[in-house]
Design a protein around this motif. Sequence first.
Motif, PDB file in Angstrom:
ATOM      1  N   GLN A 200       0.827  -1.210   0.000  1.00  0.00           N
ATOM      2  CA  GLN A 200       0.000   0.000   0.000  1.00  0.00           C
ATOM      3  C   GLN A 200       0.862   1.261   0.000  1.00  0.00           C
ATOM      4  O   GLN A 200       0.620   2.205  -0.763  1.00  0.00           O
ATOM      5  CB  GLN A 200      -0.920   0.008   1.219  1.00  0.00           C
ATOM      6  CG  GLN A 200      -1.741   1.296   1.372  1.00  0.00           C
ATOM      7  CD  GLN A 200      -2.426   1.382   2.728  1.00  0.00           C
ATOM      8  OE1 GLN A 200      -2.536   0.379   3.456  1.00  0.00           O
ATOM      9  NE2 GLN A 200      -2.875   2.573   3.091  1.00  0.00           N
ATOM     10  N   ALA A 201       1.880   1.277   0.879  1.00  0.00           N
ATOM     11  CA  ALA A 201       2.718   2.469   1.026  1.00  0.00           C
ATOM     12  C   ALA A 201       3.490   2.779  -0.246  1.00  0.00           C
ATOM     13  O   ALA A 201       3.606   3.944  -0.653  1.00  0.00           O
ATOM     14  CB  ALA A 201       3.682   2.294   2.196  1.00  0.00           C
TER      15      ALA A 201
ATOM     16  N   PHE B 208      10.827   3.745   6.498  1.00  0.00           N
ATOM     17  CA  PHE B 208      10.497   5.104   6.066  1.00  0.00           C
ATOM     18  C   PHE B 208       9.137   5.139   5.361  1.00  0.00           C
ATOM     19  O   PHE B 208       8.328   6.042   5.598  1.00  0.00           O
ATOM     20  CB  PHE B 208      11.595   5.625   5.137  1.00  0.00           C
ATOM     21  CG  PHE B 208      11.553   7.111   4.914  1.00  0.00           C
ATOM     22  CD1 PHE B 208      11.947   7.976   5.912  1.00  0.00           C
ATOM     23  CD2 PHE B 208      11.136   7.647   3.704  1.00  0.00           C
ATOM     24  CE1 PHE B 208      11.924   9.358   5.717  1.00  0.00           C
ATOM     25  CE2 PHE B 208      11.106   9.015   3.492  1.00  0.00           C
ATOM     26  CZ  PHE B 208      11.502   9.873   4.510  1.00  0.00           C
ATOM     27  N   TYR B 209       8.882   4.173   4.499  1.00  0.00           N
ATOM     28  CA  TYR B 209       7.595   4.133   3.800  1.00  0.00           C
ATOM     29  C   TYR B 209       6.438   3.841   4.748  1.00  0.00           C
ATOM     30  O   TYR B 209       5.347   4.399   4.590  1.00  0.00           O
ATOM     31  CB  TYR B 209       7.650   3.105   2.669  1.00  0.00           C
ATOM     32  CG  TYR B 209       8.049   3.710   1.337  1.00  0.00           C
ATOM     33  CD1 TYR B 209       7.118   3.958   0.340  1.00  0.00           C
ATOM     34  CD2 TYR B 209       9.371   4.069   1.087  1.00  0.00           C
ATOM     35  CE1 TYR B 209       7.481   4.512  -0.880  1.00  0.00           C
ATOM     36  CE2 TYR B 209       9.751   4.637  -0.113  1.00  0.00           C
ATOM     37  CZ  TYR B 209       8.793   4.869  -1.095  1.00  0.00           C
ATOM     38  OH  TYR B 209       9.166   5.440  -2.297  1.00  0.00           O
ATOM     39  N   LEU B 210       6.662   2.997   5.725  1.00  0.00           N
ATOM     40  CA  LEU B 210       5.603   2.738   6.702  1.00  0.00           C
ATOM     41  C   LEU B 210       5.338   3.972   7.565  1.00  0.00           C
ATOM     42  O   LEU B 210       4.192   4.305   7.855  1.00  0.00           O
ATOM     43  CB  LEU B 210       5.963   1.528   7.583  1.00  0.00           C
ATOM     44  CG  LEU B 210       5.877   0.175   6.852  1.00  0.00           C
ATOM     45  CD1 LEU B 210       6.489  -0.928   7.693  1.00  0.00           C
ATOM     46  CD2 LEU B 210       4.425  -0.159   6.510  1.00  0.00           C
TER      47      LEU B 210
ATOM     48  N   VAL C  61      20.057   7.790  12.901  1.00  0.00           N
ATOM     49  CA  VAL C  61      21.186   8.497  12.293  1.00  0.00           C
ATOM     50  C   VAL C  61      21.787   7.678  11.153  1.00  0.00           C
ATOM     51  O   VAL C  61      22.111   8.212  10.080  1.00  0.00           O
ATOM     52  CB  VAL C  61      22.253   8.823  13.363  1.00  0.00           C
ATOM     53  CG1 VAL C  61      23.529   9.349  12.721  1.00  0.00           C
ATOM     54  CG2 VAL C  61      21.708   9.831  14.367  1.00  0.00           C
ATOM     55  N   LEU C  62      21.932   6.366  11.362  1.00  0.00           N
ATOM     56  CA  LEU C  62      22.495   5.498  10.332  1.00  0.00           C
ATOM     57  C   LEU C  62      21.598   5.442   9.097  1.00  0.00           C
ATOM     58  O   LEU C  62      22.081   5.265   7.981  1.00  0.00           O
ATOM     59  CB  LEU C  62      22.704   4.085  10.904  1.00  0.00           C
ATOM     60  CG  LEU C  62      23.776   3.994  11.997  1.00  0.00           C
ATOM     61  CD1 LEU C  62      23.736   2.637  12.671  1.00  0.00           C
ATOM     62  CD2 LEU C  62      25.160   4.269  11.434  1.00  0.00           C
ATOM     63  N   MET C  63      20.332   5.645   9.299  1.00  0.00           N
ATOM     64  CA  MET C  63      19.351   5.620   8.214  1.00  0.00           C
ATOM     65  C   MET C  63      19.293   6.950   7.463  1.00  0.00           C
ATOM     66  O   MET C  63      19.377   6.990   6.236  1.00  0.00           O
ATOM     67  CB  MET C  63      17.993   5.300   8.861  1.00  0.00           C
ATOM     68  CG  MET C  63      16.774   5.380   8.018  1.00  0.00           C
ATOM     69  SD  MET C  63      15.359   5.008   9.143  1.00  0.00           S
ATOM     70  CE  MET C  63      14.008   5.325   8.038  1.00  0.00           C
TER      71      MET C  63
ATOM     72  N   ILE D 131      14.223   8.452   0.971  1.00  0.00           N
ATOM     73  CA  ILE D 131      14.505   8.796   2.368  1.00  0.00           C
ATOM     74  C   ILE D 131      15.187  10.155   2.356  1.00  0.00           C
ATOM     75  O   ILE D 131      16.368  10.263   2.025  1.00  0.00           O
ATOM     76  CB  ILE D 131      15.413   7.756   3.048  1.00  0.00           C
ATOM     77  CG1 ILE D 131      14.706   6.398   3.153  1.00  0.00           C
ATOM     78  CG2 ILE D 131      15.813   8.253   4.446  1.00  0.00           C
ATOM     79  CD1 ILE D 131      15.551   5.317   3.818  1.00  0.00           C
ATOM     80  N   MET D 132      14.409  11.193   2.645  1.00  0.00           N
ATOM     81  CA  MET D 132      14.986  12.532   2.669  1.00  0.00           C
ATOM     82  C   MET D 132      16.008  12.580   3.798  1.00  0.00           C
ATOM     83  O   MET D 132      15.702  12.317   4.956  1.00  0.00           O
ATOM     84  CB  MET D 132      13.897  13.582   2.883  1.00  0.00           C
ATOM     85  CG  MET D 132      12.982  13.745   1.679  1.00  0.00           C
ATOM     86  SD  MET D 132      13.850  14.199   0.149  1.00  0.00           S
ATOM     87  CE  MET D 132      14.654  15.732   0.626  1.00  0.00           C
TER      88      MET D 132
END
Length: 304
Positions: free
Chosen positions: A114-115, A297-299, A244-246, A124-125
């Motif tokens: 769905q996302a 991030f999408y969720l 932070v790692l993301m 991922i901004m």
Amino acid sequence: MLWEEKDELIILNVPTEFSFTQNLRYLMRSTNECMFHIYDNKVRKAIPIDEYTALVEIRELDDYSLIIEFLGDTRPKSKATRERVVAYIIEWFDLKTELKVFYEVAKNDALLKQATIEFMGLRIMGIPDLFEAMVWGILGQQINLAYAYTLKRRLVEKFGRSVKFEGQQYWVFPTPSDIAKLALEDLVDLKMTVKKCEYLIEVASLIDMGLLNKKMLLDTNDLKEAEKVLTKIRGIGPWTANYVLMRCLRFPSAFPIDDVGLHNAIKHVTGSEQKPLRDEIQKLSIPWKGWEAYATFYLWRLLY
């Protein structure tokens, strides 16, 4: 990433799996954002390159490219500096990541399908500056998102610098040296906990003294090793480290598994009234291996 200069504009090519509209919508999620301004499908941001500050406007040219324009008298004369500005924008929008495989994974995943349909082209901004990313992670601990934005604005407007254009101020995040020299009483007006104030000053001091930097973390070339480096720092737990790692270091397997927003998003998709257990999330996330950061991030985007 290919880009070229035409007159005083920069034309930056973007990947096929990229939607400028989706990313602007994400950036517009808070009306209290102080690090950029969006209007008429354009985003304006002050980008610091050492002591220099470039003010850029980014807009879409077509489905395949963006236009970057320097505003006022902030266009760097040095091509090397302009290259660094473009590199910052590429990192901010995460334009180097190839998302085809992620979308293939999501197509057959009950939680992600769905996302990814709704937000196709979202990246991922990022937060390219390590200090800014760590501060944002610390500020967001155990408070709601709206108040985290308020704390960030107070910090930036009190200790950052800005450029003015057409009556609008564009802020640059405080540097580690700006914060490292402060005492706790200097942060009282921000109205955050004493612990958070201590964490900010300690992180700033580590980075200012050269004891922590992006290269050090990237050179581990290992998510768990980089996480260990970060979690040894007071005030940085697994959630903040993975955030932070993301968002800054771009580790694709970064996974803030204990995040409340992630749990709420899973509840939202599944229709469950119960918070998912850690073991359940680990099982659900097996197909995401190597894409945990994008899956998270999408969720999140379903809710925020």
